[in-house]
Motif scaffolding. Structure first.
Motif, PDB file in Angstrom:
ATOM      1  N   ASN A  52      -5.375   9.198   4.314  1.00 43.55           N
ATOM      2  CA  ASN A  52      -5.681   7.899   4.930  1.00 43.55           C
ATOM      3  C   ASN A  52      -5.415   7.926   6.437  1.00 43.55           C
ATOM      4  OD1 ASN A  52      -6.606   6.687   2.647  1.00 43.55           O
ATOM      5  ND2 ASN A  52      -4.742   5.497   2.233  1.00 43.55           N
ATOM      6  N   GLY A  99     -14.746   4.937   1.114  1.00 42.65           N
ATOM      7  CA  GLY A  99     -13.601   4.960   0.197  1.00 42.65           C
ATOM      8  C   GLY A  99     -13.862   4.102  -1.013  1.00 42.65           C
ATOM      9  N   PHE A 106       3.927   3.654   6.645  1.00 43.44           N
ATOM     10  CA  PHE A 106       4.223   3.479   5.222  1.00 43.44           C
ATOM     11  C   PHE A 106       5.607   4.051   4.933  1.00 43.44           C
ATOM     12  CE2 PHE A 106      -0.342   3.060   5.235  1.00 43.44           C
ATOM     13  CZ  PHE A 106      -0.593   2.136   4.231  1.00 43.44           C
TER      14      PHE A 106
HETATM   15  P1  ADP Z   1      -9.514   3.600   0.420  1.00 48.23           P
HETATM   16  O1  ADP Z   1      -8.959   4.414   1.509  1.00 48.23           O
HETATM   17  O2  ADP Z   1     -10.296   4.401  -0.554  1.00 48.23           O
HETATM   18  O3  ADP Z   1     -10.211   2.399   0.876  1.00 48.23           O
HETATM   19  P2  ADP Z   1      -6.804   3.076  -0.272  1.00 48.23           P
HETATM   20  O4  ADP Z   1      -6.285   2.421  -1.508  1.00 48.23           O
HETATM   21  O5  ADP Z   1      -6.311   4.406   0.066  1.00 48.23           O
HETATM   22  O6  ADP Z   1      -8.365   3.058  -0.444  1.00 48.23           O
HETATM   23  O7  ADP Z   1      -6.549   2.096   0.907  1.00 48.23           O
HETATM   24  C1  ADP Z   1      -6.755   0.725   0.783  1.00 48.23           C
HETATM   25  C2  ADP Z   1      -7.046   0.144   2.145  1.00 48.23           C
HETATM   26  O8  ADP Z   1      -5.911   0.233   2.972  1.00 48.23           O
HETATM   27  C3  ADP Z   1      -8.064   0.881   2.915  1.00 48.23           C
HETATM   28  O9  ADP Z   1      -9.336   0.364   2.619  1.00 48.23           O
HETATM   29  C4  ADP Z   1      -7.698   0.656   4.369  1.00 48.23           C
HETATM   30  O10 ADP Z   1      -8.271  -0.532   4.836  1.00 48.23           O
HETATM   31  C5  ADP Z   1      -6.246   0.466   4.323  1.00 48.23           C
HETATM   32  N1  ADP Z   1      -5.516   1.652   4.765  1.00 48.23           N
HETATM   33  C6  ADP Z   1      -4.885   2.553   4.001  1.00 48.23           C
HETATM   34  N2  ADP Z   1      -4.258   3.481   4.743  1.00 48.23           N
HETATM   35  C7  ADP Z   1      -4.486   3.141   6.039  1.00 48.23           C
HETATM   36  C8  ADP Z   1      -4.098   3.709   7.298  1.00 48.23           C
HETATM   37  N3  ADP Z   1      -3.327   4.799   7.393  1.00 48.23           N
HETATM   38  N4  ADP Z   1      -4.507   3.083   8.431  1.00 48.23           N
HETATM   39  C9  ADP Z   1      -5.264   1.980   8.352  1.00 48.23           C
HETATM   40  N5  ADP Z   1      -5.673   1.421   7.197  1.00 48.23           N
HETATM   41  C10 ADP Z   1      -5.297   1.988   6.049  1.00 48.23           C
END
Ligand code: ADP
Length: 691
Positions: free
Chosen positions: A570, A628, A662
């Motif tokens: 991510n 995603g 996180f």
């Molecule tokens: P995906 O990446 O497949 O959309 P995730 O469950 O991994 O699904 O993440 C959920 C949402 O959280 C993402 O759609 C994104 O908007 C946000 N997100 C996750 N990690 C990050 C990050 N490191 N920086 C910014 N936004 C993030």
């Protein structure tokens, strides 16, 4: 009831002056004076009766100051024959008590010594106060003629005269003794020295015989508002309104006679200005000097009283809260066996819910043994665990199924050691909650299986679509018009997306049914592997890793690797225009490891902090530059919670910080299956490490 007293009972309004008069005469509790004894002996002889008494009535009993023919020194006051009706009479004669309705049932008449005849004359002071009686008694009925009545009256006057002259003699003795007190107090003051003078408590010394105050320290003088010379005119009784000489003398006698080393009592202490305050007085006799002295140590008990009152209120409040509480709360004290080990516990207190739980009234609950209340715990690990709670002083909370033939179900047991080496148990019946949990678990399992089944079944047709599409492309060769080629490209893309979605779904469903055997996992190595795997994509990124000296944690390496793969993936995916800077830092807390993953990407608004962990929840519309499925963080959270851990987005970062941070927290030891805590999907399916 004793037929030998002619003065008022407690309801009589003239009571108070009468008691004062008694105190003046200082007859109560003093050694029977031989002179009084002679008078009662004379009365018995002259009137030819076996019993003659001088009786004095004090607050709560009848005091037989001089007696002839009766061994009893005093009787409780409620035995007294007299009533206010008799107060006005000069002489009372009862020729046969068995014929007198007022006396027939009295213990000394109906029982031993079987008194029948009574004649008594009140003792009246020159001020007109009646302080007692001179009386004669017999065990058989008799007549009491006029000459005998006259004789008894005259003897009563003699008793009063004698009492009077004794009181006068005593007063004179005091006066003389006072003459030497100035010198005495100086001597004693020097002996008690500066400690005495400077003590914060009030201390005064008073003469053991006359009771006159001979010295008082600064604390006493200041608090009472008297100067030293003024105090020397007083006795402690002047400072303690409501304390009679007789009862005070009794206290002092206990010290004089060596029966007590000190006495402690609480009484109001009166200041010079008439105000008073509650005081705690400790008295001791000091007979080491030339003159025996009493030492009175006086402490203001106002604060103590307020404290006691506040404490009382607080206790009452706590008691009412405990009583109203729906959980069974009871406190116990340990019972030891011959080897000095805790064998069981005895109930000291139990609230209403505890009494209801065991169906016992308060009286039977208190004193009950813990293992009799919960016989089903015998032979289980629980008693040992409760012993440990008391010895280690570490509270525990457990959920346990229970059955003893009479009762079965599930209970949440919280145990804590009390200050005095005891145990408090808070027990809640969670049978209903467990039923719901089981139903939920069953339906989740069914749902998992269904989702898994559907995902599995979908894989085949999706694979077929992809296969047929490329077959079609091959059949048509180069003849495909450009529009149709583009459409076939879309079909291939959509099929691939669908295939990824279905395999993620399958992963998720599989995760729900996963059982893992926890093994020691070194997180630093795991994170390093994840970084190596994406080294190509990291390119120019600045990665800083500080995770050395961290202990291994129990868990499943494959699953935990998936956590860091998702988070690092991510960070790569949601990078901003600036070159990626990724910091991974580990910290050890007393019970867990915390891993912080911080990037400088596009960041996440705090209001989405919870939502991003929901399945299929994305913050980006289809067609955004961030592809995603919205499953990564949901999977991550499930895995972390299966390890009894937590994951969250740190929203408390400084306003200037960009990107997101996180935090993954993983415990150093896994909870035993069935322990209390929020239900995690895999909890109960992961087995604790073998001991
Ligand atoms: P995906 O990446 O497949 O959309 P995730 O469950 O991994 O699904 O993440 C959920 C949402 O959280 C993402 O759609 C994104 O908007 C946000 N997100 C996750 N990690 C990050 C990050 N490191 N920086 C910014 N936004 C993030």
């Amino acid at each position: 009831m004793c037929p030998c007293n002619l003065v008022a009972d407690a309801e009589e309004p003239a009571e108070s002056p009468r008691l004062d008069a008694l105190d003046d005469y200082e007859s109560l509790d003093s050694q029977a004076d031989a002179r009084f004894e002679r008078i009662v002996g004379l009365a018995a002889d002259l009137l030819d009766v076996p019993i003659a008494l001088v009786s004095l009535l004090e607050e709560d009993r009848l005091w037989l100051t001089a007696r002839f023919g009766l061994a009893l020194p005093r009787t409780p006051r409620d035995w007294a024959f007299c009533s206010s009706r008799l107060l006005g009479e000069e002489l009372l004669v009862v020729e046969d008590a068995t014929l007198d309705a007022r006396l027939a049932g009295a213990p000394l008449v109906a029982g031993a010594p079987g008194l029948r005849f009574y004649a008594g004359v009140p003792l009246v002071t020159p001020q007109g106060r009646r302080i007692g009686a001179l009386c004669v008694l017999d065990r058989r009925p008799r007549r009491f003629a006029a000459p005998q009545r006259r004789l008894l009256r005259r003897l009563a006057s003699t008793v009063v005269d004698l009492t009077e002259s004794l009181a006068t003699a005593r007063a004179l003795e005091r006066k003389e003794r006072r003459l030497s007190l100035a010198e005495l107090s100086q001597m004693e003051q020097i002996r008690y020295g500066r400690i005495f003078e400077n003590s914060l408590n009030e201390i005064y010394l008073f003469d053991a015989l006359t009771l006159r105050i001979v010295a008082a320290n600064r604390g006493a003088r200041e608090n009472l508002g008297y100067g030293e010379p003024e105090l020397r005119d007083l006795t402690p009784l002047d400072l303690m309104p409501g304390v009679g000489l007789a009862s005070f003398e009794r206290l002092l006698d206990a010290l004089r006679g060596g029966r007590r080393r000190s006495v402690l009592f609480e009484r109001p202490q009166r200041r010079k200005d008439g105000t008073s305050y509650p005081a705690e007085v400790t008295l001791e006799l000091d007979s080491s000097g030339d003159w025996p002295l009493f030492v009175a140590l006086v402490q203001d008990a106002t604060e103590k009283r307020t404290y006691r009152r506040d404490l009382g209120r607080a206790l009452e409040l706590t008691r009412s809260i405990l009583e109203a509480c729906q959980e069974a709360i009871a406190s116990f004290r340990p019972l030891y066996d011959d080897k000095g080990e805790i064998a069981d516990f005895e109930c000291l207190q139990a609230n209403a819910a505890a009494r209801r739980m065991h169906g016992l009234p308060a009286g039977e609950m208190v004193g009950a043994r813990l293992l009799d209340l919960w016989p089903g715990w015998r032979g289980t690990r629980l008693p040992g665990l409760l012993r440990e709670v008391v010895l280690q002083r570490e509270p525990v909370t457990l959920e346990r199924s229970y059955a003893d033939g009479r009762r079965d179900g599930w209970f949440r047991i919280s145990a804590a050691a009390t200050g005095e080496g005891g145990l408090t148990l808070v027990i809640a019946d969670i049978g209903e909650q467990k039923q719901h949990e089981r139903a939920l678990q069953r339906s989740n399992q069914a749902l998992d299986q269904f989702a898994g089944g559907v995902a599995h079944d979908l894989q085949t047709p999706i694979g077929q679509i992809a296969g047929f599409t490329s077959l079609l492309e091959r059949h048509l060769g180069t003849d495909i018009p450009p529009k149709a080629r583009a459409t076939m490209g879309y079909i291939a893309q959509a099929t691939e997306n669908m295939s990824r979605l279905v395999s993620s779904l399958l992963d998720f469903a599989r995760l729900g049914r996963l059982t893992f055997d926890p093994q020691p996992v070194a997180l630093r190595q795991l994170v390093e592997q994840c970084l190596e795997e994406v080294a190509g994509e990291l390119g120019e990124a600045k990665v800083s890793l500080s995770m050395s000296d961290l202990p291994e944690i129990p868990g499943n390496a494959t699953l935990l690797k998936q956590v860091f793969q998702n988070l690092i993936g991510n960070a790569l995916k949601y990078r901003s225009a600036a070159p990626l800077a990724l910091t991974i830092h580990g910290e050890l807390t007393p019970s867990s490891l915390r891993i912080f993953l911080e990037d400088n990407g596009i960041g996440i608004e705090a209001r989405h902090a919870e939502r991003i962990f929901e399945v299929f929840r994305r913050l980006h519309a289809d067609g955004s530059p961030y592809p995603g499925l919205g499953m990564g963080l949901a999977l991550t959270k499930t895995i972390v919670e299966a390890h009894d851990g937590r994951i969250w987005l740190d929203t408390a970062r400084p306003a200037t910080a960009s990107g997101s941070r996180f935090v993954v927290e993983l415990p150093l030891s896994l909870r035993e299956s069935g322990a209390a805590g929020p239900a995690a999907p895999l909890r109960g399916r992961c087995r604790p490490p073998a001991a």
